[in-house]
Design an enzyme around this catalytic site. Structure first.
Site, mmCIF file in Angstrom:
data_model
loop_
_atom_site.group_PDB
_atom_site.id
_atom_site.type_symbol
_atom_site.label_atom_id
_atom_site.label_comp_id
_atom_site.label_asym_id
_atom_site.label_seq_id
_atom_site.Cartn_x
_atom_site.Cartn_y
_atom_site.Cartn_z
ATOM 1 N N TRP A 89 17.476 95.167 190.811
ATOM 2 C CA TRP A 89 18.174 95.045 189.530
ATOM 3 C C TRP A 89 18.330 96.409 188.881
ATOM 4 O O TRP A 89 19.398 96.773 188.397
ATOM 5 C CB TRP A 89 17.398 94.099 188.602
ATOM 6 C CG TRP A 89 18.120 93.821 187.314
ATOM 7 C CD1 TRP A 89 19.003 92.815 187.060
ATOM 8 C CD2 TRP A 89 18.033 94.588 186.097
ATOM 9 N NE1 TRP A 89 19.474 92.896 185.770
ATOM 10 C CE2 TRP A 89 18.891 93.975 185.160
ATOM 11 C CE3 TRP A 89 17.315 95.719 185.723
ATOM 12 C CZ2 TRP A 89 19.049 94.458 183.862
ATOM 13 C CZ3 TRP A 89 17.466 96.213 184.423
ATOM 14 C CH2 TRP A 89 18.318 95.589 183.506
ATOM 15 N N ARG B 69 27.232 81.826 197.932
ATOM 16 C CA ARG B 69 28.006 80.709 197.382
ATOM 17 C C ARG B 69 28.911 81.174 196.240
ATOM 18 O O ARG B 69 28.648 82.159 195.577
ATOM 19 C CB ARG B 69 27.069 79.623 196.846
ATOM 20 C CG ARG B 69 26.278 78.898 197.901
ATOM 21 C CD ARG B 69 25.301 77.936 197.261
ATOM 22 N NE ARG B 69 24.343 78.634 196.411
ATOM 23 C CZ ARG B 69 23.621 78.064 195.464
ATOM 24 N NH1 ARG B 69 23.753 76.766 195.235
ATOM 25 N NH2 ARG B 69 22.770 78.756 194.751
ATOM 26 N N THR C 146 20.193 88.190 192.789
ATOM 27 C CA THR C 146 20.013 89.633 192.631
ATOM 28 C C THR C 146 19.251 90.221 193.812
ATOM 29 O O THR C 146 19.624 91.270 194.358
ATOM 30 C CB THR C 146 19.269 89.932 191.318
ATOM 31 O OG1 THR C 146 20.023 89.397 190.220
ATOM 32 C CG2 THR C 146 19.064 91.424 191.114
ATOM 33 N N LYS D 17 22.873 78.198 182.840
ATOM 34 C CA LYS D 17 22.271 78.915 183.963
ATOM 35 C C LYS D 17 22.901 80.285 184.187
ATOM 36 O O LYS D 17 22.230 81.260 184.495
ATOM 37 C CB LYS D 17 22.382 78.085 185.249
ATOM 38 C CG LYS D 17 21.749 78.781 186.467
ATOM 39 C CD LYS D 17 21.918 77.937 187.718
ATOM 40 C CE LYS D 17 21.377 78.658 188.939
ATOM 41 N NZ LYS D 17 22.173 79.844 189.307
ATOM 42 N N LYS E 129 17.102 85.252 192.374
ATOM 43 C CA LYS E 129 17.319 85.074 193.814
ATOM 44 C C LYS E 129 18.620 85.730 194.286
ATOM 45 O O LYS E 129 18.638 86.407 195.318
ATOM 46 C CB LYS E 129 17.321 83.575 194.139
ATOM 47 C CG LYS E 129 17.512 83.224 195.595
ATOM 48 C CD LYS E 129 16.959 81.865 195.920
ATOM 49 C CE LYS E 129 17.370 80.801 194.944
ATOM 50 N NZ LYS E 129 18.838 80.531 194.938
ATOM 51 N N PHE F 264 9.811 93.248 186.993
ATOM 52 C CA PHE F 264 10.281 93.358 185.625
ATOM 53 C C PHE F 264 9.545 94.505 184.950
ATOM 54 O O PHE F 264 8.419 94.861 185.335
ATOM 55 C CB PHE F 264 10.033 92.055 184.856
ATOM 56 C CG PHE F 264 11.094 91.006 185.068
ATOM 57 C CD1 PHE F 264 11.929 90.619 184.026
ATOM 58 C CD2 PHE F 264 11.265 90.398 186.300
ATOM 59 C CE1 PHE F 264 12.901 89.655 184.206
ATOM 60 C CE2 PHE F 264 12.241 89.426 186.499
ATOM 61 C CZ PHE F 264 13.050 89.053 185.442
ATOM 62 N N ALA G 271 22.080 72.880 194.786
ATOM 63 C CA ALA G 271 21.013 72.411 195.670
ATOM 64 C C ALA G 271 20.188 71.283 195.058
ATOM 65 O O ALA G 271 19.441 70.624 195.769
ATOM 66 C CB ALA G 271 20.088 73.569 196.044
#
Length: 561
Positions: free
Chosen positions: A414, A99, A78, A110, A76, A386, A278
């Protein structure tokens, strides 16, 4: 293949004063933290706030959210960064408002929050670690509140606080399960009053939420004073303002309230400010950062943590409600790999083509499209590509999205940076410019707290019913009687399922949603609802990311993603 940190270190950054010039901020309105990081001054913050309040001076806001997270990854951040670069590449005046990362995930499992590959914000190692010290300031302020409460009780307890009712927790910006429940004040009367205490991760602190929702130091002080910290023996709520130390706590936060300016690899300006999770907090960057971005660009990309059932719901129902924001469009990030996991494929077999699992897992994406639609915000699906994705799988996903009336765009930020997100940028800009958004919150302020929880659980999570513990019901009644019934709710639950149960992947429905406890956050202006087994202090995994991180004699960091 280069790692994220190697790609970031090879990039030649522009001095942040040059980045600021792109959006009309002069050097005298910056406080520099080295060459590549800066905070805007209070004077500039006020100017941009005023500009954002004028219709002609306000850009269009784009929320990036996602499907339910899986170990396969969704990307997200990226996609958010790639989209901002893509918008800039197609000639739009764009920037992002994101953030700040917490140290806990950086050393845990993570990871950070700076994107990946060729869609990153830099300097990524600084941003992922200490940055400009905002989260440290929040931690210190939070723990000063805790120390002041215990000292008040030790020094005579003039407010008659019942120590058993103290709800204020200490915090640290690390994952440390051993601190979840502790005993303090041992060792004799000079060491304080013995009692049970708790730690939470700093980003779950109410002070983090207050920083993210306050526009000025005056508002910050008002919110700090309204924090309910305990009850008296007579069952009266005690607010922090009664300790008459609000100014001291605010003094620690005077710089933390100001947004930070950095850049992407492609020199797109980015405000990075605030970092609540979140799943246990409201999951959005600060109102100040968003307003400053809206005053500085025509298109602003922001993101909310985890999937639409968590971050997007809180972005719409808490942040937009308080700040008067009206998003123009949403982007829902999905990967074929993650959808196949939701369709039952184990992580070890995701590289194999499996259209049957993809079609089954699509139910999760369909559910998130329905969630965003409830708020009247038009959405585009960003298929984060991907290398293992097959043409057959991509074609099927496009077809499935089309069948439910959703536009899907393959994005390759990416691998290719902004160039890989140009198609997504065109689609999002067109959606913003079409003025289709009819944004509205899910519920009115006047709806009772219990019914707000039920509405979110049943309409957003697709629960069949909500089961409240007797303790939760008692507290909700007390909050309402104390005048807090109009507050929105902030539900803390697992991020790994639309439900409360991480084992329920895909698109579960009809389940019983258990509310075990609630917590009043009167300063930040919402009621936190603890569902299932969610905890506000994470633990470290068996093999934490800390095992891979190192630094050499030149101060060069390695192993950070």
């Amino acid at each position: 293949m280069l790692s994220d940190i190697e790609i970031a270190m090879k990039n030649k950054m522009l001095p942040v004063v040059e980045i600021a010039k792109k959006i009309g901020i002069s050097e005298e309105n910056l406080d520099l933290y080295g060459k590549f990081k800066a905070k805007i001054t209070m004077q500039e913050l006020r100017r941009l706030q005023k500009k954002a309040s004028e219709p002609a001076g306000c850009g269009k806001l784009i929320l990036v959210t996602a499907i339910t997270p899986t170990p396969a990854g969704e990307g997200k951040s990226t996609v958010s960064i790639g989209l901002a670069d893509g918008l800039s590449k197609i000639g739009k005046k764009a920037m992002a408002a994101l953030r700040e990362p917490s140290l806990g995930p950086c050393f845990g499992v993570k990871g950070g929050a700076c994107g990946g590959g060729n869609a990153q914000i830099v300097p990524m190692e600084d941003i992922n670690l200490h940055f400009t010290g905002d989260i440290h300031a929040i931690s210190a302020a939070n723990n000063l509140v805790a120390a002041l409460i215990d000292n008040h009780i030790q020094q005579g307890n003039a407010l008659n606080i019942d120590p058993r009712t103290i709800t204020w927790k200490r915090c640290v910006d690390l994952n440390d399960r051993s601190l979840r429940s502790i005993i303090i004040g041992l060792g004799g009367s000079t060491n304080g009053v013995p009692r049970e205490d708790h730690f939470q991760i700093s980003v779950a602190s109410e002070i983090m939420a207050i920083i993210c929702l306050s526009r000025s130091i005056s508002e910050l002080k008002q919110r700090l004073s309204e924090m309910v910290i305990a009850r008296t023996y007579e069952k009266r709520n005690v607010k922090f303002g009664e300790l008459k130390c609000v100014g001291a706590v605010a003094a620690l936060l005077k710089d933390a309230i100001r947004p930070n300016l950095v850049q992407t690899l492609e020199k797109t300006p980015v405000f990075v400010h605030g970092g609540p999770f979140a799943n246990i907090a409201h999951g959005c960057n600060s109102v100040n950062a968003t307003l400053c971005a809206l005053a500085s660009a025509d298109y602003v990309v922001t993101e909310a943590g985890f999937a639409s059932d968590l971050g997007a719901e809180k972005f719409f129902d808490i942040k937009c409600r308080f700040a008067g924001l009206k998003p123009s469009a949403a982007v829902i990030v999905a990967t074929i790999r993650a959808l196949k996991m939701h369709g039952g494929v184990p992580k070890t077999e995701l590289s194999k083509c499996n259209t049957e699992a993809l079609e089954k897992g699509f139910a999760n994406l369909k559910a998130h499209l329905a969630i965003v639609k409830k708020y009247g915000v038009p959405a585009v699906v960003a298929v984060n590509k991907f290398i293992t994705d097959t043409c057959e799988e991509i074609d099927l996903l496009m077809k499935l999205c089309q069948e439910v009336g959703a536009k899907a765009v393959v994005t390759e930020g990416w691998e290719k940076g902004g160039a890989g997100a140009e198609n997504l940028a065109h689609a999002v800009a067109d959606l913003c410019d079409s003025n289709q958004s009819q944004f509205h919150c899910l519920y009115e302020d006047s709806l009772p707290l219990k019914e707000k929880i039920e509405k979110v659980a049943m309409e957003i999570y697709s629960a069949g019913k909500v089961e409240f513990s007797s303790a939760a019901l008692k507290k909700l009644k007390e909050y309402t009687e104390s005048g807090y019934g109009n507050l929105p709710v902030c539900i803390a639950k697992t991020q790994n399922s639309i439900s409360h149960d991480p084992k329920l992947t895909g698109a579960p429905s009809g389940f019983d949603f258990p509310v075990r406890d609630v917590q009043l956050c009167a300063g930040s202006g919402f009621v936190v609802v603890l569902a299932g087994d969610i905890m506000t202090m994470p633990g470290l995994p068996k093999l934490p990311a800390a095992l891979n991180i190192d630094v050499d004699d030149e101060g060069i960091i390695s192993g950070l993603f």
